[in-house]
Every structure is written in structure tokens, then in C-alpha cells.
Design a protein around this motif. Structure first.
Motif, PDB file in Angstrom:
ATOM      1  N   GLU A 120      28.211   8.845  33.040  1.00  0.00           N
ATOM      2  CA  GLU A 120      27.656   8.085  34.172  1.00  0.00           C
ATOM      3  C   GLU A 120      28.251   8.648  35.456  1.00  0.00           C
ATOM      4  O   GLU A 120      29.467   8.761  35.580  1.00  0.00           O
ATOM      5  CB  GLU A 120      28.011   6.597  33.998  1.00  0.00           C
ATOM      6  CG  GLU A 120      27.755   5.724  35.204  1.00  0.00           C
ATOM      7  CD  GLU A 120      26.296   5.689  35.617  1.00  0.00           C
ATOM      8  OE1 GLU A 120      25.966   6.355  36.624  1.00  0.00           O
ATOM      9  OE2 GLU A 120      25.491   5.043  34.922  1.00  0.00           O
ATOM     10  N   ASP A 121      27.382   9.038  36.392  1.00  0.00           N
ATOM     11  CA  ASP A 121      27.897   9.665  37.616  1.00  0.00           C
ATOM     12  C   ASP A 121      28.110   8.680  38.763  1.00  0.00           C
ATOM     13  O   ASP A 121      28.660   9.047  39.787  1.00  0.00           O
ATOM     14  CB  ASP A 121      26.976  10.804  38.063  1.00  0.00           C
ATOM     15  CG  ASP A 121      25.583  10.307  38.391  1.00  0.00           C
ATOM     16  OD1 ASP A 121      25.093   9.403  37.691  1.00  0.00           O
ATOM     17  OD2 ASP A 121      24.976  10.816  39.349  1.00  0.00           O
ATOM     18  N   ASP A 153      23.747   7.878  31.055  1.00  0.00           N
ATOM     19  CA  ASP A 153      22.874   7.684  32.209  1.00  0.00           C
ATOM     20  C   ASP A 153      21.816   8.791  32.167  1.00  0.00           C
ATOM     21  O   ASP A 153      22.003   9.821  31.505  1.00  0.00           O
ATOM     22  CB  ASP A 153      23.720   7.773  33.482  1.00  0.00           C
ATOM     23  CG  ASP A 153      22.902   7.450  34.722  1.00  0.00           C
ATOM     24  OD1 ASP A 153      21.959   6.635  34.640  1.00  0.00           O
ATOM     25  OD2 ASP A 153      23.210   8.024  35.787  1.00  0.00           O
ATOM     26  N   MET A 159      19.870  10.063  35.206  1.00  0.00           N
ATOM     27  CA  MET A 159      19.961  10.951  36.351  1.00  0.00           C
ATOM     28  C   MET A 159      21.400  11.401  36.507  1.00  0.00           C
ATOM     29  O   MET A 159      22.248  10.633  36.942  1.00  0.00           O
ATOM     30  CB  MET A 159      19.491  10.227  37.617  1.00  0.00           C
ATOM     31  CG  MET A 159      18.034   9.800  37.569  1.00  0.00           C
ATOM     32  SD  MET A 159      16.931  11.206  37.383  1.00  0.00           S
ATOM     33  CE  MET A 159      17.046  11.898  39.030  1.00  0.00           C
TER      34      MET A 159
END
Ligand code: CA
Length: 222
Positions: free
Chosen positions: A7-8, A51, A53
């Protein structure tokens, strides 16, 4: 039990990993798709929270690549709100489940437990040594009909030993299974938890014991 979180969004990643660790999971976290793929390939995760994106490599491609590799790790994809096309594509790319943002933490952990349960079909759901039963999916541990009250880390250590009954399990391996990669502490922390577990097993009059294997680690024997 170890999870991988890819997850960014730094804040989300932080709060999720904190919450999951509080539930007793060891959590590896990365904000990059390519790094996530490498970590997942290295293995050892009960499930991946992914995630879509992401910098490096998007979540669809991470998932597709894992499945092409024949990697069966359960994958839960986090999608944007109203992302029904994303959801369909995620499942098509080999994800097992999805959750759209913003999501409830309670639902996330319930979905993860369900995925992990399904992911372990073919293996016994609960581990038994003597009259001790360790149920990783339910995170429950009993001696006979008595439920042991264990902290998350104690549970992790006992689960790790119960997965290989009667075998010497090295301290470093226990540390790796229960603490996450970022843990920089002393290997002897394992000893502290084993001490606590021994007291609890003894108090419950369990017909099994954790033996010390000199210079190596521990062995859970009936
Ligand atoms: Ca993102």
C-alpha cells in the motif's frame, strides 16, 4: 502468522500495519508494487493485502504475476470507491477477494481470517500436541477444554512450535515467524515468551512441554 501489505498511501499503510500487528500478525509493508512482488515471491505470508494503484507495478500485474508463478498465496485487493471494474479485473487477475476503500477495519480483519482459513485447506485447521490445541484461524488455544489466555506474540510463538511438534525449532526461525522484518531486537526475546508460555501451560496442567534445545532453540513435545 505473517502478512504482506502493499500500500503506497503512507498513512493508511501505517494505521493498517499497526492494527494488524495489534491482532498478533507480523506484517511486512511496502509501498511499491515491484518490491511487493519480490516480497511475496520470497514467501512465508499467510495472505497479501494489495492496493491496486501502486508505483513500480500495479496491483493487477502483481497479482497476475504471482499466479503465473503458481504462487497460491491468498490475495485481498483494496480497490477505490465505486471501482466495480477494478473489482472484476482484480478477481480476473487472480485475487481471492476485494474490499473497496474506505473500508471498515473490522471487515478487513474478518475477510483476512476467512481467506487464511480457506488458504490452509488441505492442512489441518487446528494443530494438536498432547492435549494442547492451537487453532491459527480462530486464534484460539486450548488445553483440554480450558482456553489459554495468550498475548498475540505468545500465541505466535506457540503456533510456530506446534506446527512442528517434537522437532527442534531454531530461535531465529521463531523470531522470523512472529516478529516482522523490521524488528531489530535481541534473539533472546523469544526466551521471554517461551518462559511465559511454559508458566501458562503448566498452570493449565497441559500434557505437553516446551523443551530447550541447547544452542539451537525449542521443541514442543507431548
Ligand atoms: Ca495507491
Amino acid at each position: 502468522m505473517r502478512l504482506l501489505l502493499v500500500e503506497d498511501e503512507a498513512r493508511l499503510a501505517r494505521s493498517l500495519s499497526r492494527g494488524l500487528r495489534a491482532e498478533g500478525y507480523a506484517v511486512d509493508v511496502t509501498g511499491d508494487g515491484l518490491a511487493g512482488l519480490e516480497l511475496a515471491r520470497a514467501g512465508g505470508h499467510a495472505a497479501v493485502v494489495l492496493d491496486l494503484m501502486l508505483p513500480g507495478l500495479n496491483g493487477f500485474r502483481v497479482c497476475r504475476q504471482l499466479r503465473q508463478d503458481g504462487n497460491p498465496v491468498p490475495v485481498l485487493v483494496l480497490t477505490a470507491k465505486n471501482g466495480e471494474y477494478d473489482e472484476a479485473e482484480a478477481l480476473d487477475s487472480g485475487a481471492d477477494d476485494f474490499l473497496s476503500k474506505p473500508f471498515s477495519y473490522v471487515v478487513l480483519t474478518a475477510r483476512l481470517r476467512a481467506l487464511i482459513r480457506r488458504g490452509t485447506t488441505g492442512r489441518p485447521a487446528a494443530l494438536a500436541v498432547g492435549d494442547l490445541t492451537v487453532d491459527p484461524a480462530a486464534r484460539r488455544c486450548t488445553v483440554g477444554s480450558t482456553q489459554l489466555r495468550l498475548t498475540a506474540k505468545e500465541f505466535g510463538v506457540l503456533e510456530c512450535l506446534a506446527r512442528r511438534p517434537d522437532q527442534a525449532v531454531p530461535k531465529a526461525e521463531i523470531l522470523g515467524a512472529v516478529w516482522d522484518h523490521a524488528f531489530q531486537g535481541d534473539l533472546n526475546i523469544v526466551e521471554v515468551y517461551v518462559g511465559a508460555l511454559r508458566r501458562k501451560l503448566q498452570a493449565a496442567r497441559a500434557r505437553c512441554a516446551i523443551e530447550t534445545v541447547r544452542g539451537l532453540g525449542y521443541r514442543l513435545t507431548p
